[in-house]
Design a protein around this motif. Sequence first.
Motif, PDB file in Angstrom:
ATOM      1  N   UNK A  65      31.241 -24.474   4.634  1.00  0.00           N
ATOM      2  CA  UNK A  65      32.136 -24.034   3.551  1.00  0.00           C
ATOM      3  C   UNK A  65      31.474 -22.988   2.668  1.00  0.00           C
ATOM      4  N   UNK A  66      30.164 -23.145   2.478  1.00  0.00           N
ATOM      5  CA  UNK A  66      29.473 -22.219   1.572  1.00  0.00           C
ATOM      6  C   UNK A  66      29.333 -20.820   2.184  1.00  0.00           C
ATOM      7  N   UNK A 109      36.801 -24.902  11.131  1.00  0.00           N
ATOM      8  CA  UNK A 109      38.018 -24.822  10.315  1.00  0.00           C
ATOM      9  C   UNK A 109      38.640 -26.208  10.177  1.00  0.00           C
ATOM     10  N   UNK A 110      38.682 -26.894  11.288  1.00  0.00           N
ATOM     11  CA  UNK A 110      39.257 -28.225  11.311  1.00  0.00           C
ATOM     12  C   UNK A 110      38.478 -29.169  10.391  1.00  0.00           C
ATOM     13  N   UNK A 111      37.167 -29.066  10.477  1.00  0.00           N
ATOM     14  CA  UNK A 111      36.318 -29.920   9.634  1.00  0.00           C
ATOM     15  C   UNK A 111      36.608 -29.655   8.152  1.00  0.00           C
ATOM     16  N   UNK A 112      36.663 -28.372   7.799  1.00  0.00           N
ATOM     17  CA  UNK A 112      36.866 -28.041   6.385  1.00  0.00           C
ATOM     18  C   UNK A 112      38.252 -28.463   5.913  1.00  0.00           C
ATOM     19  N   UNK A 113      39.228 -28.289   6.786  1.00  0.00           N
ATOM     20  CA  UNK A 113      40.601 -28.661   6.425  1.00  0.00           C
ATOM     21  C   UNK A 113      40.645 -30.157   6.095  1.00  0.00           C
ATOM     22  N   UNK A 114      39.942 -30.941   6.921  1.00  0.00           N
ATOM     23  CA  UNK A 114      39.993 -32.394   6.718  1.00  0.00           C
ATOM     24  C   UNK A 114      39.088 -32.870   5.593  1.00  0.00           C
ATOM     25  N   UNK A 115      37.959 -32.197   5.408  1.00  0.00           N
ATOM     26  CA  UNK A 115      36.968 -32.733   4.483  1.00  0.00           C
ATOM     27  C   UNK A 115      36.773 -31.954   3.193  1.00  0.00           C
ATOM     28  N   UNK A 139      39.299 -29.699   1.537  1.00  0.00           N
ATOM     29  CA  UNK A 139      40.568 -28.977   1.596  1.00  0.00           C
ATOM     30  C   UNK A 139      40.671 -27.833   0.575  1.00  0.00           C
ATOM     31  N   UNK A 140      40.066 -28.022  -0.604  1.00  0.00           N
ATOM     32  CA  UNK A 140      40.162 -26.942  -1.603  1.00  0.00           C
ATOM     33  C   UNK A 140      39.407 -25.712  -1.117  1.00  0.00           C
ATOM     34  N   UNK A 141      38.201 -25.964  -0.652  1.00  0.00           N
ATOM     35  CA  UNK A 141      37.378 -24.846  -0.157  1.00  0.00           C
ATOM     36  C   UNK A 141      38.052 -24.207   1.067  1.00  0.00           C
ATOM     37  N   UNK A 142      38.649 -25.058   1.889  1.00  0.00           N
ATOM     38  CA  UNK A 142      39.340 -24.551   3.071  1.00  0.00           C
ATOM     39  C   UNK A 142      40.434 -23.569   2.644  1.00  0.00           C
ATOM     40  N   UNK A 149      40.712 -21.956  -0.123  1.00  0.00           N
ATOM     41  CA  UNK A 149      40.102 -20.747  -0.708  1.00  0.00           C
ATOM     42  C   UNK A 149      39.655 -19.773   0.385  1.00  0.00           C
ATOM     43  N   UNK A 150      39.023 -20.347   1.397  1.00  0.00           N
ATOM     44  CA  UNK A 150      38.482 -19.477   2.455  1.00  0.00           C
ATOM     45  C   UNK A 150      39.585 -18.860   3.309  1.00  0.00           C
ATOM     46  N   UNK A 151      40.620 -19.636   3.589  1.00  0.00           N
ATOM     47  CA  UNK A 151      41.736 -19.089   4.366  1.00  0.00           C
ATOM     48  C   UNK A 151      42.326 -17.903   3.617  1.00  0.00           C
ATOM     49  N   UNK A 152      42.396 -18.085   2.299  1.00  0.00           N
ATOM     50  CA  UNK A 152      42.943 -17.022   1.474  1.00  0.00           C
ATOM     51  C   UNK A 152      41.994 -15.813   1.448  1.00  0.00           C
ATOM     52  N   UNK A 153      40.733 -16.088   1.190  1.00  0.00           N
ATOM     53  CA  UNK A 153      39.748 -15.001   1.110  1.00  0.00           C
ATOM     54  C   UNK A 153      39.694 -14.212   2.418  1.00  0.00           C
ATOM     55  N   UNK A 154      39.764 -14.948   3.526  1.00  0.00           N
ATOM     56  CA  UNK A 154      39.641 -14.286   4.831  1.00  0.00           C
ATOM     57  C   UNK A 154      40.976 -13.739   5.330  1.00  0.00           C
ATOM     58  N   UNK A 155      42.050 -14.135   4.642  1.00  0.00           N
ATOM     59  CA  UNK A 155      43.387 -13.727   5.099  1.00  0.00           C
ATOM     60  C   UNK A 155      43.659 -14.246   6.504  1.00  0.00           C
ATOM     61  N   UNK A 156      43.191 -15.456   6.759  1.00  0.00           N
ATOM     62  CA  UNK A 156      43.279 -15.994   8.117  1.00  0.00           C
ATOM     63  C   UNK A 156      44.721 -16.386   8.465  1.00  0.00           C
TER      64      UNK A 156
END
Length: 772
Positions: A450-451, A513-519, A521-524, A526-533
């Motif tokens: 996540x970091x 991605x799956x790990x972050x989504x499950x564990x 979620x806020x950081x996930x 943020x990152x989806x947004x930052x990366x425009x995934x």
Amino acid sequence: MKQYLTIDEWSIIEESFDPQTQEISESVFSLGNGFMGGRANFEEQYSGSSLQGSYMAGVYYPDKTRVGWWKNGYPEYFAKVLNSTNWIGINIDIEGIPLDLAKCTVSDFRRVLNMKEGTLSRCFTATLEDGKEVKVESIRFVSMTRQEIGAIRYSIIPVNFSGKITITPYLDGDVKNKDSNYDEKFWNEVEKQAGTEGGHLTLKTKKLDFHVTSAMAFDILVNGEKVNADAEAIEQEKYVASKMNVSVQSGDQIVVYKYVANVTSRNHGLGQLVDAAQTALQAAKEAGFVTLLTEQIEAWREKWKESDIIIEGDVSAQQAIRFNIFQLNQTYNGEDDRLNIGPKGFTGEKYGGSTYWDTEAYCVPFYLSTADSSIARNLLIYRYKHLEKAKENARKLGFAKGALYPMVTMNGEECHNEWEITFEEIHRNGAIAYAIYNYVNYTGDKAYLGQYGLEVLVEISRFWEERVHYANRKDKYVMLGVTGPNEYENNVNNNWYTNRMASWTMEYTLEALDYLKKNESTRYAELVDKLGLQESETAKWNDIIAKIYYPADEELGIFLQQDGFLDKEIIQVKDLAAENLPLNQKWSWDRILRSCFIKQADVLQGLYFLGDRYDLDTKKRNFDFYEPITVHESSLSPCIHSILASELGYKDKAYEMYLRTSRLDLDNYNNDTEDGLHSTSMAGTWMSIVHGFGGLRVHDGRLTLSPSNPGHWTAYSFKIMFRGSRLKVSVSDAQVTVTNETDIPASITIYDKEYTVNGLSSITADSNSITV
Ligand code: BGC
């Protein structure tokens, strides 16, 4: 191959002086502390062949690219770690005649690299042209505790005369890189001052404005009494010195203590360099040589506590592995996340001293197991910090998205300029993703994803997504025009290794991605947004994973290095007449490219990285096919083969390959040690023991070992750090003992049996489980 060094458990020893091997020894006996280092040049003047080399980590020069035929996308420069001020110099004149080992008769010469204590010493007797004889002893070190400090003790005894000895300690910044593209000097002088008790010199690079200040101070003693000889201060362009005449009687001993501080604008403000150097210098001088040396010995004692490997019953192997560990610890200490590990460390100039995939593929495992996990993490963060540049690099080559990390870099920009490597050897991206997995798997530090980790993984996956394309005819995704790890083939289609690492990266990215989504979620989010995934992207990665093309031959049961590999004439290396080898010195490049001969592990590199996904039979079939056609002309090659051979139970091959990697520089196997040591492959040597003979792997957070004895040693042991505990693994023919040297319990599997090694205690595995 020339063996001229004495075998010893803790030291590298040269017993006589031979100008022919001087440049090799200059590499082998190099000193460094992660911040600075240099070749084992003599303190006194030497007019024989020599590469004077002194290097400061991270101080480099963008040397303008030199190519015959410019291609769009080439980098403008090749970054070179700079040869900088020669700070070790102490010239000696004996009644007007320079002491120069190239010009006198040398006897009782002995040079010792003491790896236990981190010192380089030398003694000899020299008879000058006029018959005057002097006995000299010197010892120096680059401090492991005070990174900017180097110290020298240099002693001279006139043996058969009384008279005047002139001593000139100096700092010489009028140096040049041997590999300068346009024979240019890279330094300008900023300021200098020579005094009677020392001096300083500040230089700056002609480009990029790196400043380096070196300051020296010295004491001279005759028979233990400090002398205040009249010194003449000398200032020349980029040079300061203090020249002193000392009158001595035959048998007197003159001792010069020279202390030097080297500071750079990487760590200090421009206006503060001289002060910073003087402060560090005065503190070192006040502490005195003996205290500095004691600190040095203590620092190395600590290093060895974490990383020593003991081999019983084979002193040559013992010396070799310690040499590799010693040089790695001298090259990189992980304290500065802006630094990395150049293929030659501080021991030479070839390869420019920049970062290659070597770091992720070979060095990360060493630092993961032998040092605090923050050190391997810093190596990963180094790449995270270069992510924007890697994205720019991909754009520069015409990719709409994603990141392509450079093949060679200093600051994140590509600086390699051979098209088949710069543009095609893109597998490096896979190694960078793999290192993230390796770190997280080994340390359990999932927060890293996540970091920092996920952003790098996503951008690399995006690159792969764009780099493959769907081939209708095959109904598969293919990747054309690449160079795999085997640089003896270029512009090939569907290099199995590259395709495999590409699809593996996408798999791991999806898992992360799956790990972050499950564990997280806020950081996930943020990152989806930052990366425009986009979901369409992850869907595409899944499609590529399912449909990527892996060339294989059903009949032979092997993966194919590339589409056309079996069209080549397959000849084994053993069937080549010896005069053909090494191919890179004997054959035209064209002939090499068309041949089946492999420079270094390629398919086998993939089977090593992704070892838990392939069964032993698959590994065996591929090893049996590829190893016999591999010439191992990269220093990175034998170690991977040694590890796989150990796993397959090919004891002799494993040992043969181990010897080749471990004594590569000590025995100058590739006839190129004079250019500098193969620092990154030294980590591979360590892997040959710990991952190879020791069988270390980490599965699902569990450390597993399946040690075997290579058959030439009575016993061996290695240290590993794992999730807070430090374990000593001792292997003999009869048993495996694991001792926990910390109070943090460790859960491990030895062969197939599970154990808990409580703090400060040991377990011994069933002797009958030692197989292979
Ligand atoms: C190898 C590369 C390696 C480079 C620097 C080359 O000879 O083929 O894999 O990155 O050396 O060590």
